[in-house]
Design an enzyme around this catalytic site. Structure first.
Site, PDB file in Angstrom:
ATOM      1  N   ASP A 134       0.867  -1.181   0.000  1.00  0.00           N
ATOM      2  CA  ASP A 134       0.000   0.000   0.000  1.00  0.00           C
ATOM      3  C   ASP A 134       0.903   1.231   0.000  1.00  0.00           C
ATOM      4  O   ASP A 134       1.260   1.736  -1.063  1.00  0.00           O
ATOM      5  CB  ASP A 134      -0.939  -0.086   1.210  1.00  0.00           C
ATOM      6  CG  ASP A 134      -1.946   1.041   1.256  1.00  0.00           C
ATOM      7  OD1 ASP A 134      -2.070   1.763   0.265  1.00  0.00           O
ATOM      8  OD2 ASP A 134      -2.619   1.211   2.281  1.00  0.00           O
ATOM      9  N   VAL A 141      -9.521  -3.548   0.149  1.00  0.00           N
ATOM     10  CA  VAL A 141      -9.884  -4.892  -0.310  1.00  0.00           C
ATOM     11  C   VAL A 141      -9.747  -5.923   0.798  1.00  0.00           C
ATOM     12  O   VAL A 141      -8.941  -5.762   1.723  1.00  0.00           O
ATOM     13  CB  VAL A 141      -9.041  -5.324  -1.535  1.00  0.00           C
ATOM     14  CG1 VAL A 141      -9.367  -4.464  -2.745  1.00  0.00           C
ATOM     15  CG2 VAL A 141      -7.548  -5.271  -1.243  1.00  0.00           C
TER      16      VAL A 141
HETATM   17  P1  IMP Z   1       1.816  -0.522   3.780  1.00  0.00           P
HETATM   18  O1  IMP Z   1       2.837  -0.539   4.866  1.00  0.00           O
HETATM   19  O2  IMP Z   1       1.077   0.777   3.734  1.00  0.00           O
HETATM   20  O3  IMP Z   1       2.351  -0.924   2.435  1.00  0.00           O
HETATM   21  O4  IMP Z   1       0.690  -1.531   4.232  1.00  0.00           O
HETATM   22  C1  IMP Z   1       0.765  -2.856   3.961  1.00  0.00           C
HETATM   23  C2  IMP Z   1      -0.073  -3.648   4.957  1.00  0.00           C
HETATM   24  O5  IMP Z   1      -1.317  -2.998   5.227  1.00  0.00           O
HETATM   25  C3  IMP Z   1      -0.418  -4.969   4.349  1.00  0.00           C
HETATM   26  O6  IMP Z   1       0.472  -5.956   4.835  1.00  0.00           O
HETATM   27  C4  IMP Z   1      -1.851  -5.223   4.774  1.00  0.00           C
HETATM   28  O7  IMP Z   1      -1.864  -6.034   5.940  1.00  0.00           O
HETATM   29  C5  IMP Z   1      -2.411  -3.872   5.121  1.00  0.00           C
HETATM   30  N1  IMP Z   1      -3.302  -3.354   4.049  1.00  0.00           N
HETATM   31  C6  IMP Z   1      -3.065  -2.347   3.180  1.00  0.00           C
HETATM   32  N2  IMP Z   1      -4.094  -2.147   2.343  1.00  0.00           N
HETATM   33  C7  IMP Z   1      -5.033  -3.056   2.697  1.00  0.00           C
HETATM   34  C8  IMP Z   1      -6.359  -3.356   2.175  1.00  0.00           C
HETATM   35  O8  IMP Z   1      -6.876  -2.767   1.204  1.00  0.00           O
HETATM   36  N3  IMP Z   1      -7.008  -4.370   2.806  1.00  0.00           N
HETATM   37  C9  IMP Z   1      -6.503  -5.054   3.851  1.00  0.00           C
HETATM   38  N4  IMP Z   1      -5.272  -4.820   4.360  1.00  0.00           N
HETATM   39  C10 IMP Z   1      -4.546  -3.818   3.786  1.00  0.00           C
END
Ligand code: IMP
Ligand code: MG
Length: 190
Positions: free
Chosen positions: A109, A159
């Protein structure tokens, strides 16, 4: 496959069949990559809980010796957006020094989680360290971080399914869908 939880979804983004087809291809690419490096074995590190479903499938799509470990990270609580910096709650147990390591996550994300874990694992001096995510949200990368292997690029929507949760629910869906917005904060879900 139709499930009783599908009525909670606004729409399905990636079907079970599409996921399985893509995983078979990723498994071939990953196997070829490590064989090309002369490796006979790879160590998979899954970021739990989100990556366990994807991890379970991708490890069986890799055709060489695979060692498996997990790292537990928390940054989402009950919200649909990160409320704190990613924290490591449970560290890996396997020795990864001088090993080929492939880090697996469900979704990239902001990229903060993957980047932070890559930095931490890098301190154990693996021989190589690559990353593989099932999903990447378009236009959400704050850190310019890209995974080495990506299953699908998806729009910037919340999602669930195939390991991805909201408040720990929906991980058991066989496909990936957008959760209906009005269900994203039910007060009764702890
Ligand atoms: P980042 O550190 O922002 O890249 O977030 C990644 C983590 O956030 C992932 O390992 C997911 O567990 C959680 N995450 C991010 N987007 C979503 C989503 O749309 N649905 C569910 N979990 C999400
Ligand atoms: Mg999660």
């Amino acid at each position: 496959m139709i499930t009783s939880l599908d009525s909670d979804l606004d729409h399905i983004l990636v079907t079970q069949e599409e996921i399985q087809k893509r995983i078979a291809q990723l498994g071939e690419d990953i196997t070829e990559h490590y064989r090309g490096l002369g490796a006979e074995e790879v160590t998979l590190i899954c970021i739990t809980n989100g990556a366990i479903v994807f991890g379970a499938d991708i490890l069986r799509a890799i055709d060489m010796y695979v060692r498996l470990d997990c790292v537990r990270v928390s940054s989402y609580q009950k919200e649909d957006h990160p409320v704190t910096e990613p924290q490591i709650i449970d560290q890996i147990r396997l020795d990864i020094e001088s090993r080929h390591v492939l880090l697996i996550d469900d979704i990239l994300d902001t990229g903060k989680t993957l980047q932070k874990i890559v930095n931490i694992l890098g301190e154990f001096n693996p021989l190589s360290l690559h990353t593989c995510v099932l999903l990447q949200k378009k236009g959400r990368i704050q850190t310019n971080y890209q995974a080495d292997y990506t299953g699908f690029h998806i729009p910037n929507e919340f999602v669930v399914g195939y390991g991805l949760d909201f408040a720990e629910r929906y991980r058991n869906l066989p496909h990936i869908g957008v959760l209906r917005p009005e269900l994203q904060n039910p007060p009764e879900w702890q």
